[in-house]
Design a protein around this motif. Structure first.
Motif, PDB file in Angstrom:
ATOM      1  N   TYR A   1      51.972   0.112   8.308  1.00  0.00           N
ATOM      2  CA  TYR A   1      51.280  -0.067   9.583  1.00  0.00           C
ATOM      3  C   TYR A   1      52.072   0.597  10.709  1.00  0.00           C
ATOM      4  O   TYR A   1      51.521   1.339  11.537  1.00  0.00           O
ATOM      5  CB  TYR A   1      51.098  -1.564   9.848  1.00  0.00           C
TER       6      TYR A   1
ATOM      7  N   TRP B   1      48.583   2.614  20.407  1.00  0.00           N
ATOM      8  CA  TRP B   1      47.833   1.606  19.643  1.00  0.00           C
ATOM      9  C   TRP B   1      48.019   0.277  20.352  1.00  0.00           C
ATOM     10  O   TRP B   1      49.137  -0.053  20.747  1.00  0.00           O
ATOM     11  CB  TRP B   1      48.387   1.568  18.218  1.00  0.00           C
TER      12      TRP B   1
ATOM     13  N   ARG C   1      47.166  -5.771  18.767  1.00  0.00           N
ATOM     14  CA  ARG C   1      46.942  -5.503  17.350  1.00  0.00           C
ATOM     15  C   ARG C   1      48.266  -5.455  16.594  1.00  0.00           C
ATOM     16  O   ARG C   1      48.351  -5.941  15.464  1.00  0.00           O
ATOM     17  CB  ARG C   1      46.199  -4.184  17.174  1.00  0.00           C
TER      18      ARG C   1
ATOM     19  N   THR D   1      49.367  -7.987  13.539  1.00  0.00           N
ATOM     20  CA  THR D   1      49.913  -7.568  12.244  1.00  0.00           C
ATOM     21  C   THR D   1      51.178  -8.331  11.920  1.00  0.00           C
ATOM     22  O   THR D   1      51.323  -8.884  10.822  1.00  0.00           O
ATOM     23  CB  THR D   1      50.270  -6.070  12.257  1.00  0.00           C
TER      24      THR D   1
ATOM     25  N   SER E   1      42.894  -9.048  10.048  1.00  0.00           N
ATOM     26  CA  SER E   1      41.656  -8.349  10.392  1.00  0.00           C
ATOM     27  C   SER E   1      41.620  -8.026  11.884  1.00  0.00           C
ATOM     28  O   SER E   1      41.012  -7.041  12.298  1.00  0.00           O
ATOM     29  CB  SER E   1      40.442  -9.187   9.995  1.00  0.00           C
TER      30      SER E   1
ATOM     31  N   ALA F   1      43.134  -4.553  12.804  1.00  0.00           N
ATOM     32  CA  ALA F   1      42.344  -3.340  12.540  1.00  0.00           C
ATOM     33  C   ALA F   1      43.090  -2.295  11.705  1.00  0.00           C
ATOM     34  O   ALA F   1      43.152  -1.124  12.092  1.00  0.00           O
ATOM     35  CB  ALA F   1      41.874  -2.732  13.858  1.00  0.00           C
TER      36      ALA F   1
ATOM     37  N   VAL G   1      42.243  -0.834   8.901  1.00  0.00           N
ATOM     38  CA  VAL G   1      41.379   0.224   8.359  1.00  0.00           C
ATOM     39  C   VAL G   1      41.125   1.290   9.425  1.00  0.00           C
ATOM     40  O   VAL G   1      41.167   2.499   9.153  1.00  0.00           O
ATOM     41  CB  VAL G   1      40.052  -0.368   7.835  1.00  0.00           C
ATOM     42  N   THR G   2      40.884   0.839  10.658  1.00  0.00           N
ATOM     43  CA  THR G   2      40.707   1.783  11.760  1.00  0.00           C
ATOM     44  C   THR G   2      41.951   2.642  11.921  1.00  0.00           C
ATOM     45  O   THR G   2      41.859   3.880  12.072  1.00  0.00           O
ATOM     46  CB  THR G   2      40.436   1.000  13.067  1.00  0.00           C
TER      47      THR G   2
ATOM     48  N   TRP H   1      37.164 -10.166   7.632  1.00  0.00           N
ATOM     49  CA  TRP H   1      36.770  -8.829   8.088  1.00  0.00           C
ATOM     50  C   TRP H   1      35.314  -8.818   8.541  1.00  0.00           C
ATOM     51  O   TRP H   1      34.958  -8.169   9.514  1.00  0.00           O
ATOM     52  CB  TRP H   1      37.025  -7.793   6.991  1.00  0.00           C
TER      53      TRP H   1
ATOM     54  N   ASP I   1      37.186  -3.731  12.398  1.00  0.00           N
ATOM     55  CA  ASP I   1      37.249  -2.588  11.488  1.00  0.00           C
ATOM     56  C   ASP I   1      35.838  -2.180  11.067  1.00  0.00           C
ATOM     57  O   ASP I   1      34.936  -3.013  11.021  1.00  0.00           O
ATOM     58  CB  ASP I   1      38.051  -2.977  10.231  1.00  0.00           C
TER      59      ASP I   1
END
Lengths: 278, 158
Positions: free
Chosen positions: A31, A45, A49, A53, A94, A97, A99-100, A175, A181
């Motif tokens: 990440y 970023w 977020r 994480t 989730s 983000a 995946v984004t 999610w 995401d």
């Protein structure tokens, strides 16, 4: 409280810590690499977020750590571990983000592969709201209301598979509900709220059924009742956070639309009556 | 009654009622949970007298009530953001929702499905009457407030 494998020897103890810490540390490193790659391109970023994480991975590490795993041999400890690993950590992760972030920072070929997975029929079916609801409720019922839970202690492989399944299912739920995401089948806010209410009701019913039935496979009746109450109120707490997350996403999205409308109405002349065609 | 002063159509009556209903149902459920289950310990977590239907109904209402508080508060913030709050209708919805929840809890959960009782080891009749009255009175006041003129907050004199 005898029989807990806390004193099972330093070698297995160290292995336990390694197994507990390695996945969160690797995930966190990946990440951070993504955040760093974005920063080199001049894109920041969002800090919340990053914090999500960190918090999510810390939760996962604590829930997997040897002392907590040892305490999970009693039902209340198992419930606490379950709540953190399959509900709280997925919620936080989730919100971060990942995946984004991956889609924005992966090299072209990997990104294309990830997109292919996201658009695949399997993921489309697995992330559909009714499928997620049935999967979650069915998994919980199978784990706690059948003899399956008793078998977990006899086979480490089965134990691992079932827990991985519960974590993945919890991630699907988070999610779907958090909706930051990209998902192949994106649900609207009312659908997501309905999913949350149905799942929360399912958790509440399961907790009360366990409280009343106290299945022997889960432990002594008093332990099961304590665990059931923890499942009930702890589940409520995480589901409250999930509701806030669903509505916060709605609040941001409608806010953006509102500001766009305001900008348009400031630019456009005041129209009285129905607007005429161009 | 003076006609509304601001531009017409700015207040959102329907959205205000919905917001009130959600908050009202949620607060009633929350009071039930915190005061009677947790603080007084009058209600039991589950007294095993009820049916499966009762258990599911209780679970759905429990889940719905606190989700409703969160959704209601976000909707209220959104109404304020749009300067479209109609306070009288929010109160109307809130009292209607809370009263209806209390009535449902008292009549369906306690009596019809016999999920759990208001209190144990006492004569139940006065408790049940108080419980039902505690639902009927706010419900009636809420229904009265649903009628009659109402102005959005932005148009009220300050």
């Amino acid at each position: 409280m005898s029989g807990t494998p806390l004193t099972a020897g330093t070698a297995t103890g160290q292995l336990g810590w390694l197994l507990a810490l390695a996945p969160p540390v690797v995930a966190g490193a990946l990440y951070l690499a993504g955040v760093g790659a974005l920063a080199r391109n001049g894109t920041a970023w969002p800090v919340p977020r990053r914090l999500a994480t960190g918090a999510g991975l810390c939760c996962a590490a604590v829930a997997l750590s040897p002392p907590v795993t040892a305490a999970a041999h009693l039902f209340p400890g198992h419930v606490a571990q379950h709540l953190v690993l399959t509900m709280l950590a997925p919620l936080l992760l989730s919100l971060s983000a990942p995946v984004t972030l991956a889609l924005r920072t992966l090299p072209r070929r990997s990104r294309r592969a990830l997109l292919a997975v996201l658009r695949s029929r399997a993921v489309r079916v697995l992330t559909a709201a009714p499928v997620v609801v049935v999967l979650e409720l069915w998994s919980l019922a199978a784990l706690y209301l059948t003899p399956l839970h008793g078998l977990l202690h006899t086979s480490p492989v089965l134990h691992l598979v079932v827990h991985a399944h519960m974590v993945v299912t919890g991630c699907l739920v988070s999610w779907l509900l958090v909706g930051i995401d990209p998902m192949p089948a994106r649900s609207g806010t009312p659908v997501r709220l309905a999913v949350l209410v149905v799942l929360a009701a399912g958790h509440a019913v399961l907790a009360k059924v366990l409280y009343a039935a106290t299945p022997a496979a889960l432990g002594a009746p008093a332990e099961v009742r304590r665990g059931a109450e923890l499942l009930y109120y702890g589940g409520d707490l995480v589901e409250l956070l999930l509701a806030v997350a669903v509505m916060a996403e709605w609040w941001r999205r409608t806010g953006r639309r509102l500001r766009a409308e305001e900008r348009r109405s400031l630019r456009a002349p005041v129209v009285v009556g129905p607007p005429s065609g161009p | 009654m003076a006609p509304p002063a601001g531009p017409p159509g700015r207040g959102r009556s329907g959205r205000s009622v919905l917001t009130g209903v959600l908050i009202g149902v949620g607060v009633a459920g929350f009071v039930d949970e915190v005061v009677f289950h947790q603080l007084l310990h009058w209600h039991h977590f589950y007294d095993r007298a009820g049916s499966a239907a009762g258990l599911v109904s209780d679970g759905l209402f429990h889940a719905f009530s606190w989700t409703a508080v969160v959704v209601g508060l976000f909707l209220l913030a959104d109404l304020h953001r749009r300067q479209a709050t109609v306070p009288r209708r929010v109160w109307a919805g809130g009292l209607t929702g809370a009263g209806a929840f209390q009535l449902y809890d008292g009549l369906v959960h306690h009596k019809l499905l016999e999920l759990h009782q208001v209190r144990y080891g006492v004569d139940l009749l006065p408790y049940d009457l108080a419980w039902v009255a505690g639902g009927a009175v706010p419900l009636l006041v809420g229904l009265v407030l649903l009628r009659g003129p109402a102005r959005p907050l932005a148009d009220l004199p300050r």
